[in-house]
Design an enzyme around this catalytic site. Structure first.
Site, mmCIF file in Angstrom:
data_model
loop_
_atom_site.group_PDB
_atom_site.id
_atom_site.type_symbol
_atom_site.label_atom_id
_atom_site.label_comp_id
_atom_site.label_asym_id
_atom_site.label_seq_id
_atom_site.Cartn_x
_atom_site.Cartn_y
_atom_site.Cartn_z
ATOM 1 N N HIS A 138 0.822 -1.209 0.000
ATOM 2 C CA HIS A 138 0.000 0.000 0.000
ATOM 3 C C HIS A 138 0.856 1.259 0.000
ATOM 4 O O HIS A 138 2.094 1.197 -0.015
ATOM 5 C CB HIS A 138 -0.957 0.003 1.200
ATOM 6 N N CYS A 146 3.599 -4.844 6.482
ATOM 7 C CA CYS A 146 3.273 -4.649 5.066
ATOM 8 C C CYS A 146 4.493 -4.167 4.289
ATOM 9 O O CYS A 146 5.549 -3.895 4.842
ATOM 10 C CB CYS A 146 2.135 -3.645 4.918
#
Length: 512
Positions: A138, A146
């Site tokens: 993202h 992430c």
């Protein structure tokens, strides 16, 4: 009702990939020109590879001859955890392995600008009982397990995935690695306990390298199997189950022979590197993840952490290059874990993987995230380094160790027999922290902090004076920016934040 429709659509391949302006941005003209030059179609299939140590994301695209070619490499702004696979929920590890991304995993309404779900855990992870959810690629340059990019980068990557789905690709493959699986990197990390897992996924890396085709991935007996096909005398394709015994299968000979040849070359190069004494990777001091050197060069007190630092150039030199996207003001660069520094052993020898237990072997492990309440209390009580001093008890008589301890330093119960001075908590702290300051000359610190021999005095020794806390380090360095990873969830939200229009130059102009 609208919200209900959107939630229902998240579990199907019919989810809209471009429900808002962010998700509907066209592929940039420069990328379109690169596709023309490399004989690619706009809507041809893609494949993504991620590398933690290099902090890079590669987008590969299928050419008109059917093979994949590298379209563009994106520097990763931030990843968290350590080198190695994700094991459990909350360990801050970014996944490693092979994953499949279908349209339902694309999130046009992400709280982190745009995102797509990696698909962790896959069948292999589940067979090992590994847990975790909402592990994304993202924007926003903030990570708690992430792979985080800048908003501009994820907009490009999202558009490439969107167009491949519009062109008929059912799912694109994501391959996540600790580093590029070269003989040099395998030799450097030969001491790492994750090496058996890395050798297993290197098999898939090699399949892609020799064929330039997306490898078919299956699982059985809690292991990966690549490009499996049915035997010549079989009437149907083999059925795989990650937890069950492997069925009868074969690997096509053209692929198998090419992979064998590559692996033989890699193993020969690896053996030469080990024979000549290629240094092994040292255990880290609890550093949380890494970031690409181009981003580290733009941030005050920035460091690459567990990613590779700049080769042939300093971070100060890289600071002149243009940043690949807007760096948010809340970006949190990698830094030492205070608890790991405080409990560091007297000597940090490289971790060695052995078949039998060894009492002196230390295994690098990811440190758990600090509690948000503790961080907020530290912020309210002063700057980073002053709090660091309080946590480590600067000025106490506890025996501690520096990253590179003085030669032959010993601890003795008889003061008269001691010839060297034990490193203090202040010197440990200084050594652990200043190594993350770009351009810092460590040789000066080594000369300054070198232990001085004791000289016999003619008169009786005076009683030692109480040591006072050394606050000079806290006074000379500004506090690091607060972490945003502890206060923000990685889970997808229903609304996107307002995108800041100010640029990196306006945010950090005062520092430059």
């Amino acid at each position: 009702m609208t919200a209900g429709v959107l939630l229902t659509g998240c579990d199907t391949d019919q989810v809209s990939l471009a429900t808002n302006a962010k998700a509907n941005q066209p592929v940039p003209p420069k990328l379109l020109a690169a596709m023309v030059e490399k004989n690619m179609d706009l809507q041809s299939p893609i494949l993504v590879r991620l590398f933690k140590q290099e902090a890079e994301l590669e987008v590969w695209k299928q050419t008109r001859n059917g093979q994949f070619a590298l379209l563009k490499t994106y520097p990763i702004c931030r990843w968290s955890g350590d080198l190695g696979p994700k094991v459990r929920e909350g360990d801050r590890q970014a996944p490693e392995g092979f994953y499949s991304i279908n349209p339902s995993q694309m999130n046009p309404q992400s709280a982190y600008y745009l995102s797509f779900n990696t698909g962790y855990p896959n069948a292999f992870d589940k067979a090992l009982g590994r847990t975790g959810s909402q592990l994304m690629v993202h924007g926003d340059c903030s990570s708690r397990g992430c792979y985080a990019m800048t908003d501009e980068q994820i907009a490009e990557i999202y558009s490439l995935g969107r167009e491949s789905f519009f062109g008929g690709q059912k799912a694109f493959q994501l391959q996540a690695y600790p580093f590029k699986m070269t003989p040099v990197n395998m030799a450097k990390h030969r001491n790492n306990p994750n090496m058996p897992f890395w050798k297993m996924i290197k098999e898939g890396y090699d399949h892609f390298e020799v064929t330039r085709q997306e490898p078919k991935v299956d699982f059985c007996e809690t292991k990966y199997v690549f490009d499996a096909a049915k035997p010549a005398d079989a009437k149907r394709d083999p059925v795989f189950d990650a937890s069950a015994k492997c069925p009868a299968y074969v690997i096509p000979e053209d692929i198998a022979s090419a992979v064998r040849e590559k692996q033989q070359q890699d193993e020969a190069a690896y053996a030469k590197l080990v024979a000549k004494g290629t240094p092994m990777a040292r255990m880290n001091t609890g550093i949380d993840g890494g970031m690409n050197k181009i981003f580290a060069s733009k941030i005050p007190e920035g460091s690459t952490g567990l990613s590779e630092s700049a080769e042939g150039s300093t971070l100060e030199m890289l600071a002149m290059a243009k940043a690949p996207g807007t760096i948010p003001g809340h970006v949190n660069p990698p830094k030492p874990n205070l608890d790991a520094v405080a409990t560091a052993p007297a000597s940090q020898e490289p971790v060695v993987a052995v078949s039998a237990p060894a009492t002196n072997t230390r295994v690098a492990s990811a440190q758990p995230a600090e509690k948000s309440q503790e961080k907020s209390q530290e912020k309210s009580q002063g700057g980073f380094f002053s709090n660091l001093g309080r946590k480590m008890g600067l000025g106490t008589a506890d025996t501690t160790a520096t990253t590179t301890p003085p030669p032959q330093a010993t601890a003795s119960a008889a003061p008269a027999a001691s010839t060297t001075t034990a490193p203090t908590a202040a010197s440990r702290l200084k050594a652990a922290v200043t190594r993350f300051v770009p351009g810092h000359d460590k040789s000066k610190d080594a000369a300054k902090d070198a232990p001085k021999p004791t000289v016999a005095a003619a008169k009786p020794a005076e009683a030692p004076k109480p040591q006072q806390p050394d606050t000079r380090l806290a006074q000379t360095r500004p506090a690091l920016k607060p972490s945003v990873g502890d206060g923000a969830s990685e889970q997808m939200a229903g609304a996107a934040p307002v995108v800041s229009s100010n640029s990196f130059d306006s945010r950090f102009g005062a520092v430059k």
